[in-house]
Design a protein around this motif. Structure first.
Motif, short mmCIF file in Angstrom:
data_model
loop_
_atom_site.label_atom_id
_atom_site.label_comp_id
_atom_site.label_asym_id
_atom_site.label_seq_id
_atom_site.Cartn_x
_atom_site.Cartn_y
_atom_site.Cartn_z
N ASP A 44 3.49 -4.44 -5.33
CA ASP A 44 2.84 -4.35 -6.65
C ASP A 44 3.82 -4.54 -7.80
OD1 ASP A 44 -0.03 -3.33 -5.94
OD2 ASP A 44 1.34 -2.15 -4.70
N LYS B 69 2.62 -9.70 -10.03
CA LYS B 69 3.41 -8.48 -9.87
C LYS B 69 3.86 -7.97 -11.24
CE LYS B 69 3.50 -9.82 -5.51
NZ LYS B 69 2.53 -9.30 -4.54
N ASP C 207 1.23 2.47 -9.13
CA ASP C 207 0.95 1.05 -8.92
C ASP C 207 0.85 0.71 -7.44
OD1 ASP C 207 0.88 0.58 -11.62
OD2 ASP C 207 2.94 -0.15 -11.75
#
Length: 534
Positions: A256, A279, A172
């Motif tokens: 992220d 997020k 991610d």
């Protein structure tokens, strides 16, 4: 475990991009023995040290075990910048190199075993609990776990005409971690394994207990990452208050994922904020685990599993929180559990054989116990406070391991002690209404799978058909155990994570390297392959 004991206080700054950054403010960590022996004087000393009113050099040796710098906003922002830069490089590293990090971490864990266990006792974890946590660290890095993770991160297929098909998980990016104050070091080590997917990880060390987190990341994670060629920014640590750090993480385009350990109410609120900010929330919240004990169970082993409820005085998310026992063996099981519970004693965290910890929320314990009694439960043992020496006193820091009997399954969840995670040493043993085994089993399975929480559940039974029914029916939870310790770590099974209130809307078993990554398919053909649907 052969590591020599560290005698001088540890001193750590913020760890950003492989560099140690000091600060104007420091948080000092005192020895657990000093706090136990004179809590008021110790807390006053810590306050004076933290505000700079007392020099560290003036404190007698052995009282202060370490200090950690408090990060400012400039340092915290820099940590995100270097993490984002590192993530771009690290995610491109071969999967084999990233998985090798776990093997190198295991070597360092073994080399520093004594220091790690000591760090855990400094966080107030009794020695037996610290050793259990250490075994969990090793299981997280075992070869079977590494093999499983390697297969999950990337699988390659080749067609007859030599086309390549990859199913892989992509990092991610930057994962920020907020561990809990009750188990910060172990939670930070778990979260740090998100680097295996190619992420960069930034961890907040709680001001209440910063030393274990900082030690683990600096002395275990960072060297293991360096050994496999990861950029220095792949791991970072900051000590600070959660409010402004979480706000910075939510606002930053460089972040992220946010991994959060804590209570259900605060975790679900953060989940909403994460989704609104774009997020990914990775939640490790409360547990309210159930142990089901059938009529043919090994009651000696099952009773030992039930008393795992009292590890850390019940202040752990993955211990048994309630028991459902077949009425035919309820009296015998209760007798065995009471015998074991009454043998448990308080003590200093670094004493041998101690599993009980001080409990802060005594008012909550007594309120929940009173609620259980008001709903018809019977106190079988415990129910009072005690001092370090085991003597009874309403002012004691410890609580006696407490077992209550709850008759009847249908109305059991009217009790707060059954319906909610309690986080102190109180376990309700629920004895269902007597009926034929087929209907009773069905009722018990509905009860277990209907729990609003979903961390771990376990069964004790010998009948293969009962075991099969249980495994097929209980889908709630990240982990289920059959005839095994409820709390034991078992590679390559996940150690954390769950459904319902435990893991939030996106809850599941938690391998951080899998939860902090996303699935991607890749198709590769030689030049000149035709277009179309073939």
């Amino acid at each position: 475990m052969t590591t020599a004991q560290h005698t001088k206080p540890y001193t750590y700054g913020s760890y950003v991009g492989g560099a140690d950054i000091g600060g104007d403010t420091w948080v000092h960590v005192l020895s657990s023995r000093a706090i136990f022996e004179d809590s008021f004087a110790s807390l006053r000393l810590k306050r004076d040290l933290d505000r700079g009113a007392v020099a560290l050099a003036s404190v007698p040796p052995g009282v202060v075990v370490g200090r950690v710098a408090v990060a400012d906003e400039t340092t915290a922002a820099r940590a995100l910048t270097v993490a984002a830069e590192a993530a771009v490089l690290w995610r491109a590293a071969p999967v084999a190199d990233r998985v090798e990090f776990l093997a190198r971490a295991r070597e360092l864990l073994l080399d520093k075993a004594d220091a790690i266990v000591r760090m855990l006792t400094l966080e107030g974890h009794p020695l037996e609990l610290a050793r259990w946590e250490f075994r969990g660290f090793l299981e997280m890095c075992e070869q079977s776990t590494r093999e499983f993770v390697r297969g999950q991160l990337c699988t390659e297929y080749r067609t007859a005409d030599d086309r390549v098909r990859l199913i892989r998980r992509c990092a991610d990016g930057v994962v920020c971690v907020n561990p809990p104050a009750n188990a910060p070091m172990s939670s930070a080590l778990l979260a740090a394994t998100a680097v295996v997917a190619g992420n960069a990880v930034v961890v907040r060390a709680p001001r209440a207990a910063p030393l274990g987190v900082t030690y683990a990341l600096r002395e275990i994670v960072a060297p293991a990452l360096a050994a496999v060629g990861a950029p220095p920014g792949a791991i970072g640590s900051l000590c600070g208050d959660p409010e402004w750090l979480l706000r910075m993480w939510l606002d930053s385009p460089r972040v992220d994922d946010i991994m959060y350990f804590g209570g259900v109410e605060s975790g679900r609120e953060l989940e909403r904020r994460c989704v609104a900010a774009g997020k990914k929330p990775i939640l490790e919240l409360a547990g309210n685990d159930i142990v089901l004990i059938w009529r043919d169970a090994d009651l000696t082993a099952a009773a030992r599993a039930v008393t795992e409820s009292f590890f850390g005085s019940g202040q752990l998310c993955m211990i048994p929180n309630q028991v459902v026992v077949h009425p035919a063996v309820a009296d015998e099981l209760l007798a065995r559990v009471v015998e074991l519970a009454e043998q448990l004693r308080p003590g200093y965290p670094d004493d041998e054989g101690v599993v009980l910890s001080p409990v802060l929320r005594h008012d909550r314990f007594h309120a929940v116990l009173a609620d259980a009694v008001a709903h018809g439960a019977t106190v079988v043992t415990g129910g009072s406070n005690m001092h370090l020496d085991g003597s009874a006193d309403s002012a004691g820091f410890f609580l006696r391991p407490t077992v209550v009997r709850v008759d009847g399954l249908a109305a059991a969840r009217e009790l707060v002690a059954v319906r909610e995670e309690t986080f102190f040493p109180l376990v309700p043993v629920i004895v269902p209404e007597a009926e034929d085994d087929e209907r009773l089993l069905e009722a018990c399975l509905r009860f277990v799978d209907g729990n609003r929480y979903g961390l771990r559940n376990s069964l004790w039974a010998r009948d293969a058909q009962v075991i099969d029914r249980y495994v097929a029916s209980v889908t709630n939870g990240g982990l289920i155990k059959v005839n095994e310790s409820h709390i034991a770590f078992t590679a390559p099974l996940p150690s954390h994570g769950g459904t319902g209130l435990t893991g939030g809307v996106f809850g599941e078993a938690n391998y951080p390297m899998l939860r902090a990554s996303h699935l991607q398919g890749v198709a590769i053909s030689a030049a000149g392959q035709p277009y179309g649907y073939r």
